[in-house]
Design an enzyme around this catalytic site. Structure first.
Site, PDB file in Angstrom:
ATOM      1  N   SER A 183       4.953  -7.099   3.389  1.00  0.00           N
ATOM      2  CA  SER A 183       5.523  -7.429   4.694  1.00  0.00           C
ATOM      3  C   SER A 183       6.289  -8.760   4.633  1.00  0.00           C
ATOM      4  O   SER A 183       6.032  -9.591   3.757  1.00  0.00           O
ATOM      5  CB  SER A 183       4.399  -7.519   5.722  1.00  0.00           C
ATOM      6  OG  SER A 183       3.473  -8.497   5.300  1.00  0.00           O
ATOM      7  N   GLU A 203       8.660  -4.238  13.175  1.00  0.00           N
ATOM      8  CA  GLU A 203       8.387  -3.135  12.241  1.00  0.00           C
ATOM      9  C   GLU A 203       7.058  -2.481  12.629  1.00  0.00           C
ATOM     10  O   GLU A 203       6.012  -3.123  12.609  1.00  0.00           O
ATOM     11  CB  GLU A 203       8.296  -3.674  10.805  1.00  0.00           C
ATOM     12  CG  GLU A 203       8.075  -2.567   9.789  1.00  0.00           C
ATOM     13  CD  GLU A 203       7.997  -3.080   8.343  1.00  0.00           C
ATOM     14  OE1 GLU A 203       7.485  -4.194   8.121  1.00  0.00           O
ATOM     15  OE2 GLU A 203       8.449  -2.356   7.443  1.00  0.00           O
ATOM     16  N   CYS A 263       9.492   1.389   3.462  1.00  0.00           N
ATOM     17  CA  CYS A 263      10.322   0.238   3.829  1.00  0.00           C
ATOM     18  C   CYS A 263      11.756   0.698   4.096  1.00  0.00           C
ATOM     19  O   CYS A 263      12.555  -0.052   4.630  1.00  0.00           O
ATOM     20  CB  CYS A 263      10.297  -0.806   2.737  1.00  0.00           C
ATOM     21  SG  CYS A 263      11.088  -0.249   1.237  1.00  0.00           S
ATOM     22  N   GLU A 288      -5.182  -3.581  -2.281  1.00  0.00           N
ATOM     23  CA  GLU A 288      -6.612  -3.244  -2.252  1.00  0.00           C
ATOM     24  C   GLU A 288      -6.870  -1.937  -1.495  1.00  0.00           C
ATOM     25  O   GLU A 288      -7.937  -1.343  -1.617  1.00  0.00           O
ATOM     26  CB  GLU A 288      -7.421  -4.394  -1.640  1.00  0.00           C
ATOM     27  CG  GLU A 288      -7.093  -4.749  -0.195  1.00  0.00           C
ATOM     28  CD  GLU A 288      -5.897  -5.704  -0.056  1.00  0.00           C
ATOM     29  OE1 GLU A 288      -4.931  -5.600  -0.849  1.00  0.00           O
ATOM     30  OE2 GLU A 288      -5.930  -6.535   0.874  1.00  0.00           O
ATOM     31  N   PHE A 335       0.805  -1.228   0.000  1.00  0.00           N
ATOM     32  CA  PHE A 335       0.000   0.000   0.000  1.00  0.00           C
ATOM     33  C   PHE A 335       0.836   1.275   0.000  1.00  0.00           C
ATOM     34  O   PHE A 335       0.332   2.356  -0.314  1.00  0.00           O
ATOM     35  CB  PHE A 335      -0.949   0.011   1.219  1.00  0.00           C
ATOM     36  CG  PHE A 335      -0.290   0.417   2.511  1.00  0.00           C
ATOM     37  CD1 PHE A 335      -0.059   1.771   2.791  1.00  0.00           C
ATOM     38  CD2 PHE A 335       0.102  -0.520   3.458  1.00  0.00           C
ATOM     39  CE1 PHE A 335       0.560   2.160   3.977  1.00  0.00           C
ATOM     40  CE2 PHE A 335       0.723  -0.143   4.628  1.00  0.00           C
ATOM     41  CZ  PHE A 335       0.949   1.202   4.892  1.00  0.00           C
ATOM     42  N   LYS A 344      -1.403  -7.056  -9.517  1.00  0.00           N
ATOM     43  CA  LYS A 344      -2.408  -6.946  -8.443  1.00  0.00           C
ATOM     44  C   LYS A 344      -2.005  -5.800  -7.518  1.00  0.00           C
ATOM     45  O   LYS A 344      -1.043  -5.897  -6.766  1.00  0.00           O
ATOM     46  CB  LYS A 344      -2.516  -8.227  -7.617  1.00  0.00           C
ATOM     47  CG  LYS A 344      -3.725  -8.134  -6.680  1.00  0.00           C
ATOM     48  CD  LYS A 344      -3.622  -8.965  -5.435  1.00  0.00           C
ATOM     49  CE  LYS A 344      -2.928  -8.322  -4.292  1.00  0.00           C
ATOM     50  NZ  LYS A 344      -3.606  -7.177  -3.665  1.00  0.00           N
TER      51      LYS A 344
END
Ligand code: NAD
Length: 486
Positions: free
Chosen positions: A230, A386, A285, A180, A153, A177
């Site tokens: 992740s 994290e 990240c 979402e 995301f 993909k």
């Protein structure tokens, strides 16, 4: 109201078609807390359709001269430039980061398209005459087939561009993909791709979540999978897709250490360090997560980071002057709050508390201000896990060796930075660091389109990294021909 907003379609075989989904995810504007679209949770049937379209397009596209394939990417680049501001605003609207951050990310994405435009040169093979008397040997790069990518995301427009332009210019067909949570800018980029003279089926987009990811991993018609997200999901995708015989690169999560030496120039370094920890609301990240001041750097580095963090204006990323936007969602907001609570209960000293931050003209936004913990022990949750939010954990050490011990004990090794005016310390740091992305007086060792990008250990599963020359390796196979003519 969720009913009033658009439900997104998939892009398959050159057309927008409704997903076969029966469940949907609300897409939010995180600064306002409002629902702005609905993403379908597509099914394995939708993946089937996309792979069929991509498979059908492969024969023609792979035979299309590389220079013609590159021209499609030149057109895509021109359209991305033309719609640059619109895309940046869309990224801020669906993700929450500031407009400047969105612009930077769209720019990084465009740079990937630019590097892919050099495909004809990068795809060249090589050869040798007379490997034996009268016998020559050549190697040619060939596309591998249908390639898929699964995005996170936090960089809605940029991350897909780490993959799509390279896969396509190499002669492959592609299924994307999106996350979402942030599907809008990716859908918009596919509308732009529609104007690039790509044959139907060369690029396909399937919205969804876990079911789509699992179908991509398992589908025998897909040759490669690129994943960014992740660590637990990266590991799963790597295991599942390699088990199905695919080429896989899976980029995972991070816990990035930022070392401050006593000789660091704090006047110049602190704004950069603050941006590393709090830029993008900590949802990078490559974000700084643990500040590691060495020796007498502890008090000044901590105090000045607190000062810089407290001065950040939190608000709607579309508004001028805002230094930090909201986090992505209400559940993610709660997750960050929970980490702050755990830090307090585990005994770290909360020197700056962002939990009470409010943005008066955006009362329903998912805002949390910057927090700083001091005296963090690496065994604490905030020192180990994290958080992916605007929380800095200060973990002082006595010397550089102790900083290495701290980093080496952590399973993630995505990025790390050192702030110093000593060339010797910087060189040693770069040489010894396990993380694959190293910053020297740089807070975010950002992906550069023409260099490889990706972490190490539990931050990366695979061999070839993303973009740069590695992309041309990942998206092609090598064919060796040995020939003799009578
Ligand atoms: P995520 O792992 O929750 O989701 C990533 C993708 O996987 C999404 O498309 C999602 O739909 C899908 N997914 C989620 N759960 C799944 C499951 N159980 N099975 C199959 N698919 C699943 O990650 P996120 O929250 O979207 O992104 C943030 C994470 O991504 C952070 O950990 C961050 O460090 C990481 N990240 C890493 C890099 C990198 O370069 N290493 C870059 C960006 C983000």
């Amino acid at each position: 109201m969720a009913e009033a907003v658009e439900t997104l379609s998939n892009f398959v075989g050159g057309r927008w078609i409704p997903a076969t989904a029966t469940s949907f995810v609300d897409v939010h504007n995180p600064a306002r807390g409002t629902v702005i679209a609905r993403a379908p949770l597509s099914t394995s049937r939708d993946v089937e359709l996309a792979v069929a379209a991509a498979t059908g397009a492969f024969a023609g596209w792979s035979e299309t001269p590389p220079v013609v394939r590159a021209r499609a990417m030149f057109r895509f680049r021109a359209l991305l430039e033309e719609h640059f501001e619109e895309l940046a605003r869309l990224v801020t609207t669906e993700h929450g980061k500031t407009l400047d951050e969105s612009r930077g990310s769209v720019r990084r994405g465009i740079e990937c398209v630019e590097v892919a435009c050099g495909g004809p040169s990068m795809l060249m093979g090589y050869g040798l005459e007379n490997v034996s008397h009268g016998i020559d040997c050549t190697v040619m790069r060939q596309p591998i087939g249908v390639c898929a990518a699964i995005a996170p995301f936090n960089f809605p427009a940029m991350v897909p561009l780490w993959f799509l332009p390279f896969a396509v210019v190499c002669g492959n067909t592609f299924v994307l993909k999106p996350s979402e949570q942030v599907p809008l800018s990716q859908a918009r980029m596919f509308e732009l791709l529609q104007q690039c003279d790509l044959p139907p089926g060369v690029v396909n987009l399937v919205h969804g979540g876990r079911e789509v990811v699992e179908a991509i991993c398992d589908h025998p018609g897909i040759r490669s999978v690129s994943f960014v997200g992740s660590t637990p999901v990266a590991r799963l995708v790597y295991q599942r897709a390699t088990h199905a015989g695919k080429r896989v690169q899976a980029l995972g999560g991070a816990k990035n250490f930022v070392i401050v030496m006593p000789d660091a120039d704090l006047d110049r370094s602190i704004p950069i360090i603050s941006e590393s920890f709090y830029g993008c609301a900590g949802e990078r990240c490559l974000a700084g997560s643990v500040l590691v001041p060495v020796g007498e750097a502890h008090a000044p580095a901590r105090d000045r980071l607190i000062e810089a963090a407290a001065a950040l204006k939190v608000g709607d990323g579309l508004e001028p002057g805002v230094g930090m936007g909201p986090v992505i969602s209400r559940p993610h907001h709660q997750r960050v709050v929970t980490y702050v609570e755990r830090g307090v209960s585990e005994g770290a000293r909360l020197a700056l508390d962002g939990r009470e931050t409010r943005v008066p003209d955006r009362p329903d936004g998912f805002f949390i201000g910057p927090s700083v913990f001091d005296e963090v022990n690496p065994a604490m949750a905030i020192g180990r896990e994290e958080i992916f939010g605007p929380v800095a954990s200060v973990c002082p050490v006595t010397d550089l060796d102790a900083a290495f011990r701290l980093m080496d004990a952590h399973p993630n090794a995505n990025a790390t930075s050192i702030f110093t005016s000593s060339g010797k310390a910087a060189r040693e740091f770069s040489h010894r660091a396990t993380a694959s992305m190293v910053g020297v007086n740089i807070g975010v060792a950002a992906p550069m389109a023409y260099f490889p990008f990706g972490g190490a250990r539990d931050s990366f599963f695979g061999d070839l990294k993303v973009h740069g020359r590695d992309a041309f390796e990942f998206y092609t196979d090598k064919k060796v021909t040995i020939s003799r003519w009578f």
